[in-house]
Structure formats: C-alpha cells, structure tokens
Design an enzyme around this catalytic site. Structure first.
Site, PDB file in Angstrom:
ATOM      1  N   GLU A   1       0.862   4.459   2.269  1.00  0.00           N
ATOM      2  CA  GLU A   1       1.258   4.302   3.551  1.00  0.00           C
ATOM      3  C   GLU A   1       2.312   3.650   3.324  1.00  0.00           C
ATOM      4  OE1 GLU A   1      -3.482   4.730   2.829  1.00  0.00           O
ATOM      5  OE2 GLU A   1      -1.914   3.896   1.940  1.00  0.00           O
TER       6      GLU A   1
ATOM      7  N   CYS B   1      -3.996   0.282   5.822  1.00  0.00           N
ATOM      8  CA  CYS B   1      -2.849   0.639   5.863  1.00  0.00           C
ATOM      9  C   CYS B   1      -3.074   1.635   7.822  1.00  0.00           C
ATOM     10  CB  CYS B   1      -2.939   2.039   5.127  1.00  0.00           C
ATOM     11  SG  CYS B   1      -2.505   1.333   3.574  1.00  0.00           S
TER      12      CYS B   1
ATOM     13  N   CYS C   1      -7.375   2.769   4.125  1.00  0.00           N
ATOM     14  CA  CYS C   1      -8.190   1.773   4.614  1.00  0.00           C
ATOM     15  C   CYS C   1      -7.857   1.385   5.765  1.00  0.00           C
ATOM     16  CB  CYS C   1      -7.674   0.810   3.445  1.00  0.00           C
ATOM     17  SG  CYS C   1      -5.483   0.653   3.512  1.00  0.00           S
TER      18      CYS C   1
ATOM     19  N   HIS D   1       0.643  -1.447   0.034  1.00  0.00           N
ATOM     20  CA  HIS D   1       0.112   0.100   0.180  1.00  0.00           C
ATOM     21  C   HIS D   1       1.160   0.908   0.201  1.00  0.00           C
ATOM     22  CE1 HIS D   1      -3.791  -2.209   1.756  1.00  0.00           C
ATOM     23  NE2 HIS D   1      -2.810  -2.952   1.207  1.00  0.00           N
TER      24      HIS D   1
END
Length: 296
Positions: free
Chosen positions: A103, A131, A128, A101
């Site tokens: 992040e 994350c 999300c 992801h």
C-alpha cells in the site's frame, strides 16, 4: 511483454489478459491511465471494482520479497481516474522495519506522479495496522475506500475507528497536499537539481527533515524518492525505500545503481543519513553522497 508478468497473466480472465498484454511492454511500471482503464473495462466486460481486483496479480508481480517470499500487490486509484500499482519490498539481511508495504508503494507511486487525492485502495488482503495508519495520513484519508476480495467496500474509517492522525498534531495539510519547501544549492549537477526539487516536495511536518533520494543507474536513468512522515512516526516512509520501490516498479536491478544522493534540510530535528546508508548498502556497493541544504 516483460517476463515478470508471465505467471500473472495466466491468472486473469482471457479477455482481460488479451487486452492488457500490449500495455505490459518494457516501459510498464504499474501506471494505467483513466483512458486505458476504460478500454480494459470495455474489453473485459467487467465492473470497475471487479476489474481492479482482477488486476492485483499484475501488481503483485512488481514485488521483491527475498525474506518472506510473499508477494503482495496493491492499487491506488486517484481522483484523476488513473491507477497506480505498488508491491512489497524487503531488503536482504536488513531489519524488517526497512520493508516497504504494498500500500505504501502504490500510494508513493501516485504521489510521485502528481496525484493530490487518492479515492480507492485495492488490495488482496485486509491492510495491516501499519498500512491503515499510513493511509490515514492522506488528504481525506478516513474516506479512502478499501476494496478487498469477497468483502463489501468500506472506507478506511471502518478499518481504523477512532483514528489518530495529522489533525491531532495540528497538521492541516496532510500527505498529498501540495508541499513546497524552498531548498536551493548552487549546482549544475542534474542529479542534485532533481533531488532538490523532490526534497522541496517532501512531507515532513513533524521533524522538518525535508529530504529526497536520487538513484542513478549505469545507463544514466534516475529514480527518486521523497520522505513521507506519519503522525504515528513508525509508519513514515523513508526516501531511500521510496526510490528503491520506484526502481523495482521499473524492473531495474539494484545492482545497476552506480550513484546515490541524499539531500536533506539542515533544519530537520533528525537526519535520515544512517537509515539511508543501511538500506542502500544492503543492495548496492555504492557510497551515499549526503548533501545538507539550508532552506530559504
């Protein structure tokens, strides 16, 4: 300027675009130091939060999403004042849990660069759950400020109330704390020496599976990743994925990999070799060298 930023530049206000182009040279991999950031702010005449949000298209240009075709960029701002860009990565043909992801990518970028505290995460859509849990593993994770377009800045604790984290499992030195496991091996191989250093800095309080990956390209450049565990287990970031994310930020093709080394502690209650091999073989026809080391 690297070609991958051509479309992103067109999305920036003209003063910012003009100011940032000189930074986007062949060596740019998503790091802007505090002085450079101040110069961009002065040239663009933007407030810092506005500037960081405006830079997200540059971060998104680092993405490699062959499955979703959805480019996501994120920026982590360290206590040093430097910012670290990251972007999502998907591995072709592999299960989605191999994905990185944006992040995670930005945070790992900051970690590999020596940051000990991340104060802000800037992203173009609400993080999300995966994350949010990953951010919560950080030093003072609940206090990390989340910056989103058209929304008031709020700490992670707003997005993840009643959080489960390291302290619930009696971990007192969370991710980004100085980790130093002593892993030694009698070797004069530069890749192995580099891997030992990174494995010693990895974060694995739950399984003790301290590990790192080093990838070498055909021109001799190396790209590293460390294992970063998570109290919720599934959001843990694998060292192979972190190394591939590092390569992608540096604009290298995975087909350039000609050597890959995984180093892990013999005292871990799990092994990362299977996951590392699957990820590697999805992008490069290279055998994984697996080295198990006795910790001191």
């Amino acid at each position: 300027m690297q070609d991958r930023f051509l479309k992103s530049i067109a999305k920036l206000p003209e003063p910012l675009a003009t100011a940032i182009v000189p930074l986007l040279d062949k060596d740019f991999a998503g790091h802007i130091d505090a002085q450079q950031l101040a110069e961009l702010q002065a040239a663009s005449k933007m407030e810092l939060n506005e500037l960081l949000l405006a830079l997200l298209p540059i971060a998104a240009a680092l993405a490699r999403p062959p499955i979703s075709q959805f480019h996501v960029g994120a920026i982590a701002k360290g206590k040093s004042g430097d910012i670290y860009m990251g972007a999502n990565i998907e591995l072709p043909g592999e299960a989605l849990f191999h994905s990185v992801h944006a992040e995670q990518s930005a945070i790992s970028h900051a970690w590999l660069s020596g940051e000990s505290i991340i104060e802000d995460i800037i992203v173009n859509a609400s993080p999300c759950g995966h994350c949010r849990q990953f951010i919560n593993e950080l030093v003072d994770g609940g206090k990390v400020n989340i910056h989103l377009p058209d929304q008031a800045t709020a700490p992670l604790s707003h997005y993840l109330p009643y959080a489960f984290g390291p302290s619930d499992l009696d971990v007192t030195e969370p991710l980004l704390s100085k980790q130093q496991q002593t892993l030694t091996l009698d070797s004069n191989d530069p890749m192995i020496i580099e891997g030992l250093d990174h494995a010693g800095l990895s974060y694995a309080p739950y399984t003790k599976a301290y590990a790192s990956v080093v990838l070498e390209t055909k021109d001799g450049a190396t790209y590293c990743g460390r294992y970063a565990e998570n109290a919720a287990f599934n959001p843990s970031m694998q060292p192979m994925q972190m190394a591939l994310s590092t390569m992608a930020r540096h604009n290298r093709d995975f087909s350039e990999i000609n050597r890959a080394v995984l180093i892990e502690s013999s005292k871990g209650v799990i092994s990362l070799v299977g996951a590392a091999m699957d990820a590697l073989h999805s992008v490069a026809a290279v055998e994984l060298e697996h080295i198990v080391v006795e910790p001191e």
